[in-house]
Design a protein around this motif. Structure first.
Motif, PDB file in Angstrom:
ATOM      1  N   MET A 171       0.850  -1.188   0.000  1.00 51.59           N
ATOM      2  CA  MET A 171       0.000   0.000   0.000  1.00 51.59           C
ATOM      3  C   MET A 171       0.889   1.243   0.000  1.00 51.59           C
ATOM      4  O   MET A 171       1.742   1.408   0.874  1.00 51.59           O
ATOM      5  CB  MET A 171      -0.909   0.010   1.231  1.00 51.59           C
ATOM      6  CG  MET A 171      -1.808   1.244   1.332  1.00 51.59           C
ATOM      7  SD  MET A 171      -3.081   1.085   2.619  1.00 51.59           S
ATOM      8  CE  MET A 171      -2.086   1.076   4.115  1.00 51.59           C
ATOM      9  N   ARG A 219      -8.978   6.459   7.448  1.00 56.71           N
ATOM     10  CA  ARG A 219      -8.619   6.444   6.037  1.00 56.71           C
ATOM     11  C   ARG A 219      -7.653   5.305   5.720  1.00 56.71           C
ATOM     12  O   ARG A 219      -7.792   4.617   4.700  1.00 56.71           O
ATOM     13  CB  ARG A 219      -7.998   7.782   5.650  1.00 56.71           C
ATOM     14  CG  ARG A 219      -7.676   7.882   4.163  1.00 56.71           C
ATOM     15  CD  ARG A 219      -7.277   9.282   3.761  1.00 56.71           C
ATOM     16  NE  ARG A 219      -5.964   9.653   4.259  1.00 56.71           N
ATOM     17  CZ  ARG A 219      -5.727  10.647   5.104  1.00 56.71           C
ATOM     18  NH1 ARG A 219      -6.736  11.367   5.575  1.00 56.71           N
ATOM     19  NH2 ARG A 219      -4.506  10.940   5.491  1.00 56.71           N
ATOM     20  N   LYS A 223      -8.275   2.182   3.087  1.00 58.86           N
ATOM     21  CA  LYS A 223      -7.332   1.886   2.004  1.00 58.86           C
ATOM     22  C   LYS A 223      -6.852   0.442   2.088  1.00 58.86           C
ATOM     23  O   LYS A 223      -6.759  -0.258   1.077  1.00 58.86           O
ATOM     24  CB  LYS A 223      -6.128   2.833   2.074  1.00 58.86           C
ATOM     25  CG  LYS A 223      -6.406   4.233   1.579  1.00 58.86           C
ATOM     26  CD  LYS A 223      -5.184   5.123   1.700  1.00 58.86           C
ATOM     27  CE  LYS A 223      -4.037   4.676   0.818  1.00 58.86           C
ATOM     28  NZ  LYS A 223      -2.916   5.650   0.830  1.00 58.86           N
TER      29      LYS A 223
END
Length: 245
Positions: A171, A219, A223
Motif C-alpha cells: 500500500m 482512512r 485503504k
C-alpha cells in the motif's frame, strides 16, 4: 576486481512559485549533476512525493497556500528527507525560525547555484551517513522471509512510502500517512499517545484538531481493506493508537 558503483545522483525537488526562478534552478542543478524537478506549490510537491520521493527538498518560504515553513514542519518527522529553505527573507529571526522549524540549511536569495549545489551535497552526505542508523530496522518482505525461513512481518519499504503486509500486499502512503504510521511502527506493540502522533505530523498539540488523528486511522483502514489487507492499528482508550499484530 569490480569497482564499487557510484551512488545515484541526489534527487532534488524545488518548490518555488516564481516560474523563472524555479526553471533556472532546476536547469542549473541538472547541469551540476543532480536529478532535479520543480513544483509551484505544496500540493504539487506532496503529490510528487507519493510517486517519486526526493532526497532533499529546496523550498521557498513565500509560497501560495501552504508556506515553506509549514512544509518543513510537516516533513520534519521524515528524517530521510533533507530540507533547504531558499528564500528572500533575510532577517535573523527568519533564519532562526527556519532552522528551528527543521530545515537543514537556510539560503537567502539570490543564491549562487554553486553554493546551493555544495549545500545540497553536504546535506546529502549527512543523510547518507545517518540513513541506516536513523531508520528502524526493516523487516524482511514476504518473499525474502520465505527464502531465509523467517516469519514475514508488516514492514515499510522504499524510504517508508510503501507498507507491505505478511502476504506481500503493498500500500502506497501519502506524506501524512507515512509520518503517522511510521511513528506507530517505530514503537510497534506499544501505545503511542495522541500528542506523539501530532508531533510526528509536525503539529502543535495546543492547536491541532484531534479529530484528524482518528480520520487518518480511518482512512488507512479503508485503504487497506480495499487491498485485502487487515491493518493492525488499534485505538487505545484514553491514550492514542498502537500497531500490534
Amino acid at each position: 576486481m569490480q569497482l564499487p558503483s557510484e551512488p545515484p545522483p541526489l534527487r532534488i525537488h524545488v518548490v518555488e512559485d516564481d516560474d523563472d526562478i524555479r526553471e533556472e534552478t532546476v536547469f542549473a542543478l541538472g547541469e551540476l549533476g543532480f536529478d532535479a524537478s520543480g513544483f509551484g506549490d505544496a500540493a504539487g510537491f506532496y503529490r510528487a512525493l507519493v510517486v517519486a520521493p526526493c532526497d532533499i527538498a529546496v523550498v521557498d518560504i513565500g509560497l501560495p497556500g501552504e508556506s515553506g515553513l509549514s512544509i518543513v514542519a510537516h516533513l520534519r518527522a521524515l528524517r530521510s528527507i533533507g530540507m533547504v529553505l531558499f528564500t528572500a527573507r533575510s532577517t535573523l529571526d527568519d533564519r532562526v525560525a527556519g532552522l528551528r522549524g527543521g530545515a537543514d540549511a537556510y539560503l537567502v536569495k539570490p543564491v549562487d547555484m554553486v553554493e546551493l549545489a555544495e549545500t545540497l551535497k553536504a546535506v546529502g552526505r549527512r543523510l547518507r551517513a545517518s540513513h541506516v542508523a536513523s531508520l528502524p530496522a526493516a523487516a524482511p518482505d514476504a518473499a525474502a522471509a520465505a527464502a531465509i525461513g523467517a516469519p514475514a512481518q508488516w514492514s515499510l519499504h522504499e524510504g517508508g512510502w510503501v507498507l507491505s503486509d505478511p502476504q506481500g500486499r503493498r500500500m502506497t502512503l501519502t506524506a501524512t500517512e507515512r509520518a503517522w504510521l511510521g511513528c506507530l511502527i517505530q514503537r510497534q506493540g506499544s501505545a503511542v499517545s495522541r500528542d506523539d502522533l501530532i508531533a510526528a505530523l509536525g503539529g502543535d498539540v495546543f492547536d491541532f484538531d484531534q479529530h484528524r488523528i482518528d480520520a487518518i486511522a480511518s482512512r488507512l483502514r479503508r485503504k487497506a481493506d480495499r487491498l485485502g489487507m487487515r491493518l493492525p492499528v488499534h485505538s487505545v482508550r484514553g491514550t492514542g493508537y498502537v500497531f500490534a499484530t
